[in-house]
Design a protein around this motif. Structure first.
Motif: not given
Length: 118
Positions: A7-21
């Motif tokens: 259960p990751i908040p949407p903005r945090m999920s996006t931040a983690l995705f961009r970091v991973f990218q």
């Protein structure tokens, strides 16, 4: 990756995705690696992203260079989520990046509340 939904908040999920990218892009551009491992772990308090490669190993100078915009971007995104990021490079062995983001941000919202990033 976890077998259950985290259960990751949407903005945090996006931040983690961009970091991973960005981490994968850095491996492809600079690391000269033949192998990459990525893990996403969670517990009740935080989410941890670990990316390791077997490349040349990031240097101290590269980590602190003002020209390292990808690294600066990663640090800013994670700081905005009240998290922490560490880079560990070892010549000829590779680089490991560990990102830890709390699932429960500080009550005052800190920078994330101000910028609306996480």
């Amino acid at each position: 990756t976890p077998t259950e939904d985290v259960p990751i908040p949407p903005r945090m999920s996006t931040a983690l995705f961009r970091v991973f990218q960005e981490l994968l892009a850095n491996v492809a551009r600079y690391a000269e690696a033949t192998h990459v491992e990525a893990s996403l772990l969670n517990d009740a308090d935080s989410v941890t992203l670990i990316v390791s490669d077997n490349g040349r190993g990031i240097t101290r100078d590269e980590l602190h260079s003002l020209d390292s915009l990808g690294i600066l971007s990663i640090q800013e995104r994670i700081r905005a989520c009240q998290g922490a990021v560490t880079f560990r490079g070892e010549p000829g062995v590779g680089t490991t990046v560990t990102v830890i983001v709390p699932l429960r941000p500080r009550a005052d919202g800190g920078l994330q509340g101000y910028l609306g990033l996480c």
